[in-house]
Structure formats: structure tokens, C-alpha cells
Design an enzyme around this catalytic site. Structure first.
Site, PDB file in Angstrom:
ATOM      1  CG  PHE A  21      -1.779  -1.276   1.298  1.00  0.00           C
ATOM      2  CD1 PHE A  21      -2.957  -1.385   0.582  1.00  0.00           C
ATOM      3  CD2 PHE A  21      -1.373  -2.357   2.069  1.00  0.00           C
ATOM      4  CE1 PHE A  21      -3.730  -2.540   0.628  1.00  0.00           C
ATOM      5  CE2 PHE A  21      -2.134  -3.516   2.130  1.00  0.00           C
ATOM      6  CZ  PHE A  21      -3.314  -3.613   1.405  1.00  0.00           C
ATOM      7  CG  LEU A  22       4.904   0.402  -0.695  1.00  0.00           C
ATOM      8  CD1 LEU A  22       6.243   0.106  -1.347  1.00  0.00           C
ATOM      9  CD2 LEU A  22       5.051   0.436   0.820  1.00  0.00           C
ATOM     10  CB  CYS A  30      -1.468   3.547  -7.960  1.00  0.00           C
ATOM     11  SG  CYS A  30       0.164   2.823  -7.952  1.00  0.00           S
ATOM     12  CG  PHE A  35      -6.879  10.066   0.309  1.00  0.00           C
ATOM     13  CD1 PHE A  35      -5.734   9.854   1.067  1.00  0.00           C
ATOM     14  CD2 PHE A  35      -6.825   9.829  -1.041  1.00  0.00           C
ATOM     15  CE1 PHE A  35      -4.565   9.409   0.481  1.00  0.00           C
ATOM     16  CE2 PHE A  35      -5.663   9.384  -1.653  1.00  0.00           C
ATOM     17  CZ  PHE A  35      -4.531   9.172  -0.873  1.00  0.00           C
ATOM     18  CG  LEU A  36     -12.085  13.853   3.364  1.00  0.00           C
ATOM     19  CD1 LEU A  36     -12.888  14.111   4.636  1.00  0.00           C
ATOM     20  CD2 LEU A  36     -13.036  13.499   2.216  1.00  0.00           C
ATOM     21  CE  LYS A  47      -2.459  -1.848  -4.375  1.00  0.00           C
ATOM     22  NZ  LYS A  47      -1.478  -0.930  -3.954  1.00  0.00           N
TER      23      LYS A  47
HETATM   24  C1  UDX Z   1      -1.684   5.624  -4.082  1.00  0.00           C
HETATM   25  C2  UDX Z   1      -2.190   5.044  -2.754  1.00  0.00           C
HETATM   26  O1  UDX Z   1      -2.287   6.093  -1.791  1.00  0.00           O
HETATM   27  C3  UDX Z   1      -1.249   3.947  -2.260  1.00  0.00           C
HETATM   28  O2  UDX Z   1      -1.768   3.357  -1.067  1.00  0.00           O
HETATM   29  C4  UDX Z   1      -1.125   2.891  -3.345  1.00  0.00           C
HETATM   30  O3  UDX Z   1      -0.231   1.853  -2.933  1.00  0.00           O
HETATM   31  C5  UDX Z   1      -0.636   3.517  -4.637  1.00  0.00           C
HETATM   32  O4  UDX Z   1      -1.533   4.574  -5.025  1.00  0.00           O
HETATM   33  P1  UDX Z   1       0.151   7.407  -4.843  1.00  0.00           P
HETATM   34  O5  UDX Z   1      -0.135   7.046  -6.266  1.00  0.00           O
HETATM   35  O6  UDX Z   1       1.555   7.603  -4.423  1.00  0.00           O
HETATM   36  O7  UDX Z   1      -0.462   6.299  -3.842  1.00  0.00           O
HETATM   37  O8  UDX Z   1      -0.624   8.770  -4.604  1.00  0.00           O
HETATM   38  P2  UDX Z   1      -1.553   9.373  -3.462  1.00  0.00           P
HETATM   39  O9  UDX Z   1      -0.752  10.063  -2.457  1.00  0.00           O
HETATM   40  O10 UDX Z   1      -2.511   8.363  -3.002  1.00  0.00           O
HETATM   41  O11 UDX Z   1      -2.334  10.473  -4.330  1.00  0.00           O
HETATM   42  C6  UDX Z   1      -3.029  10.086  -5.507  1.00  0.00           C
HETATM   43  C7  UDX Z   1      -3.667  11.275  -6.165  1.00  0.00           C
HETATM   44  O12 UDX Z   1      -4.774  11.741  -5.411  1.00  0.00           O
HETATM   45  C8  UDX Z   1      -2.755  12.482  -6.358  1.00  0.00           C
HETATM   46  O13 UDX Z   1      -2.988  13.047  -7.626  1.00  0.00           O
HETATM   47  C9  UDX Z   1      -3.183  13.446  -5.266  1.00  0.00           C
HETATM   48  O14 UDX Z   1      -2.969  14.789  -5.597  1.00  0.00           O
HETATM   49  C10 UDX Z   1      -4.668  13.135  -5.193  1.00  0.00           C
HETATM   50  N1  UDX Z   1      -5.219  13.446  -3.871  1.00  0.00           N
HETATM   51  C11 UDX Z   1      -4.909  12.690  -2.797  1.00  0.00           C
HETATM   52  C12 UDX Z   1      -6.082  14.533  -3.754  1.00  0.00           C
HETATM   53  O15 UDX Z   1      -6.371  15.239  -4.727  1.00  0.00           O
HETATM   54  N2  UDX Z   1      -6.599  14.810  -2.524  1.00  0.00           N
HETATM   55  C13 UDX Z   1      -6.311  14.064  -1.424  1.00  0.00           C
HETATM   56  O16 UDX Z   1      -6.837  14.367  -0.351  1.00  0.00           O
HETATM   57  C14 UDX Z   1      -5.428  12.984  -1.561  1.00  0.00           C
END
Ligand code: UDX
Length: 407
Positions: free
Chosen positions: A95-96, A208, A197-198, A151
């Protein structure tokens, strides 16, 4: 550590063979498992020759059922051995987060072991207990398909949370004195919801979330199940970047020949990665409407060059990007952007118009010299409901009229 290029010798000298290859999405939305199959064939050749018990660990993200169908069969066919008897097999999803891989490996929120049989699960649990010692995170043991499911739907849920707050942000913009961050804070204190994530923005990107969500939606259809919530999260994400384009056009008038400075290109801060970044869609659309686009990102400029070529100009710093611009558009919440001062925008831009897709510069709204519009913040007409994070008081002259209250 020894680095080898031959999977057979790697497996021959290991107890665990971990497969963590990519599973990209094809054009039709299905997952391309060819790299995974190739890696498994290589490992199987090693398993065939090994005289000891090898545990094959699937770390790649795959749809539920893939390991017991495709991977197990491939391993057994090539090795001519039986999984669960001659070698072990587990699904061990990661879940990285990008840019946080080391931290998230050392401090995972949980460990999920999806086992073919008890012996396989025990072998991985033993290894992990030794690795984490007293800091062993919560660990659950399930079957392989359940681990794969955990996952896939974890990513789908995170993406849905982002789309949900993005739609909430769009509604906040139509109301007086409502800031989506205050709304998110208020929601987030409820531990059933949580604040993570809000953070509203121009949409989720990266290698991903969009990919895994598409593959899950497509995969579910194969079982004649429609994941309508996940479909809606994807659809919302397609539209979200377009909203900012509309705001830019609204503020600059006729876009042709106008100069827009874009700050932030990567799909999130602390990375140069622009895969499925909302900035790509937004910039291409701005260029198409005849705007002259100049971009700046602390890390992603080289990647941007291979995507946009000479259709945009590249700045080496924020000041250079803002020079003589008619509008500034902020797309990624890099730390250095929140430290920018109102004076810089006023002194360098042709017209100090700022469209803030991440609300990193809310204080600009207090400066009468700047036209500031932020994604997810409604028109500020009084400070009656202003709070710690909602201190915007200035009315935006170009704000479109529309419903101010929901009744
Ligand atoms: C994600 C998952 O978080 C991780 O658990 C999984 O293993 C791989 O996919 P990652 O791709 O590194 O990780 O990005 P993440 O930090 O989750 O952000 C994803 C996207 O969502 C980004 O574009 C980010 O800007 C957006 N985001 C995230 C938002 O717009 N608002 C948020 O509150 C959180």
C-alpha cells in the site's frame, strides 16, 4: 545483497521470491499481465531446479482471482511442481505511496497476507515477525483472492473519497462563505470518516489510483457486476480538471494570445512523476484554446518537456513563470508555492489574477490588488461564519452569479 539478471540463480539461493512487476492498463481498460507472467515463468524455472522450499510472494497489484488462476497455473506448469506441496504461494499486497516507499515499508498501516495454504502463510509471517520485531503492524491472514480484493478496493475507496470531496468543493464554490477545507476538517473529526484524502483539487492522478480503479470497474463487469460508485468516481475525475479551465477563461476573457503561468505539474508534490497528472489535461486544453502557456515545477520540468515539447514555455523559477502573465494557475501543492507573497504576483504579472487549484495561497484573497479564485471556496460576502481556515472577505469581481444558498 547480490544483484543478478537471471531469475533462476536468484531463486536458487533464496527462500522468498518476491514478484513486484508493474501491471499497466491496456487501452481497453484490462490489466496487461504480460510482465507478471514473464516474471513468474522465470521464477518457476528456478523453483523447478531448487531442492529447498521456495515461497513465491506476489506483491504486484492484480484483480481478485488472478493469483489462483493465472499465476498458480503458470508456476505449476513451468516448474512441474505443485503449489502448496512443493513450493509456497502468497499474495502480499503493498500500500506504498509514491515518494514515501521507505517510510511506508517500515511503518505500514497493516500487513495483509493472502495465503494459498497455512504453510505458505506461516513462512511469510515468520519472515515479517523477524523483520519488524516489536514494531509488527496489525497483521491479517486471509485467502489469496481476499488479499487481492483488499488491495484493489482500498485504492478504489481512496479515489472515491477524493472524487467525493472534489464534488463537494464544486458545490462549496456556489455558496457564500463556504470553504471546502473547513468542511473537510469538520467531517474529518468523525473517526468514521477521517480527514485523510479529503483535500479537494483538480483530480487524482498518478500511476496507481486511476489505473487500478479502471481495471477494477472493467474486471467487475466480467463478473456481471457494475461498480457504480467507482464508475462515478472515475467520471467525476475526468471532469474535475475542466472546471479550472473554465475559471481561467472566465477571468481572462478571450483566451487567444493570453499568457497563463502554470505552477505545479507533477500529480502530487515531492515527485517528478506526471503520469495521469491533471496538469497534462489542463495544459493541453489551455494550449488548444490559443493561450500561451508557461510552466514551472520544482521537479517535473524534464518530464513535462517530453510531454508538451515546444507547445509551452518552461520557466526555471516562479518569478520567471509569472513574468507578464495574464493569469496564474496553481495545480500542485508544492511547499514553495504557499510561501509566495502577494507583492510577487503584483510586481511580475501583467494582471494579478490567481486561480488556486489547491488553496495554498488563501491569504491572497485579502489583498485588494489581486483577483483570487480558489477551487472549493465560495464567494466571501461577510465574515460572519469565517473561522480559522476561512478568512476570505473580499468579493471576487468576476465571480459568476448563481445560487448562493441551498434550501
Ligand atoms: C496511491 C495510494 O495512496 C497507495 O496506497 C497505493 O499503494 C498507490 O496509489 P500514490 O499514487 O503515491 O499512492 O498517490 P496518493 O498520495 O494516493 O495520491 C493520488 C492522487 O490523489 C494524487 O494526484 C493526489 O494529488 C490526489 N489526492 C490525494 C487529492 O487530490 N486529494 C487528497 O486528499 C489525496
Amino acid at each position: 545483497m547480490t544483484v543478478v539478471s537471471d531469475p533462476v540463480s536468484a531463486v536458487g539461493s533464496s527462500d522468498l521470491a518476491i514478484v513486484a512487476v508493474g501491471t499497466p492498463t491496456r487501452r481497453d481498460g484490462t490489466a496487461d499481465l504480460s510482465d507478471l507472467a514473464r516474471a513468474c515463468r522465470g521464477i518457476a524455472r528456478g523453483v523447478k531446479l531448487a531442492s529447498h522450499y521456495v515461497l513465491v510472494v506476489i506483491r504486484s497489484t492484480v484483480l481478485p482471482g488472478t493469483t489462483s488462476r493465472l499465476i498458480r497455473r503458470t508456476l505449476e506448469r513451468v516448474s512441474r511442481k505443485k503449489a502448496g506441496r512443493d513450493f509456497g504461494l502468497v499474495v502480499f499486497p503493498e500500500f506504498l505511496r509514491e515518494g514515501m516507499a521507505v517510510h511506508d515499508t517500515i511503518h505500514p498501516s497493516r500487513i495483509v497476507i493472502g495465503e494459498l495454504d497455512r504453510r505458505s502463510g506461516n513462512a511469510l509471517e515468520r519472515f515479517l515477525k523477524e523483520f519488524y520485531g516489536r514494531d509488527l503492524p496489525p497483521l491479517i491472514r486471509v485467502n489469496m483472492a481476499t488479499a487481492e480484493m483488499i488491495k484493489c478496493v482500498s485504492n478504489a475507496f481512496l479515489a472515491t473519497k477524493v472524487s467525493f470531496i472534489n464534488e463537494t468543493a464544486n458545490l462549496c464554490e456556489r455558496l457564500d462563505n463556504v470553504d471546502v477545507d473547513c468542511v473537510a476538517d469538520g467531517m474529518g473529526y468523525d473517526h468514521r470518516i477521517g480527514r485523510d484524502f479529503l483535500n479537494a483539487g483538480p483530480g487524482f492522478g498518478g500511476s496507481c489510483l486511476p489505473k487500478d480503479l479502471k481495471t477494477l470497474v472493467k474486471g467487475a463487469k466480467h463478473f456481471r457486476v457494475r461498480l457504480r460508485v467507482a464508475e462515478a468516481a472515475l467520471a467525476t475525475n475526468e471532469l474535475q480538471p475542466l472546471r479550472l479551465i473554465r475559471v481561467v477563461h472566465e477571468l481572462v476573457g478571450n483566451p487567444r494570445g493570453k499568457k497563463v503561468a502554470v505552477l505545479g505539474l507533477s500529480f502530487k508534490p515531492s515527485t517528478s512523476d506526471m503520469r495521469v497528472a491533471p496538469s497534462v489535461k489542463i495544459i493541453r486544453a489551455l494550449v488548444k484554446t490559443g493561450m500561451r502557456v508557461k510552466v514551472y515545477d520544482p521537479k517535473a520540468t524534464e518530464n513535462a518537456k517530453s510531454l508538451f515539447g515546444d507547445t509551452v514555455a518552461y520557466a526555471s523559477n516562479v518569478r520567471d513563470c509569472l513574468e507578464q502573465a495574464d493569469c496564474c494557475l496553481i495545480l500542485t501543492e508544492w511547499g514553495e508555492f504557499s510561501a509566495l507573497t502577494a507583492a510577487l504576483f503584483v510586481q511580475t504579472m501583467k494582471k494579478p489574477v490567481v486561480v488556486d487549484g489547491r488553496r495554498v495561497l488563501k491569504s491572497l484573497s485579502l489583498d485588494p490588488r489581486i483577483v483570487y479564485r480558489a477551487l472549493g471556496i465560495g464567494r466571501q460576502v461577510s465574515d460572519a461564519i469565517a473561522s480559522r481556515n476561512c478568512t476570505m472577505r473580499r468579493e471576487h469581481p468576476n465571480r459568476s452569479t448563481g445560487p448562493r444558498h441551498l434550501i
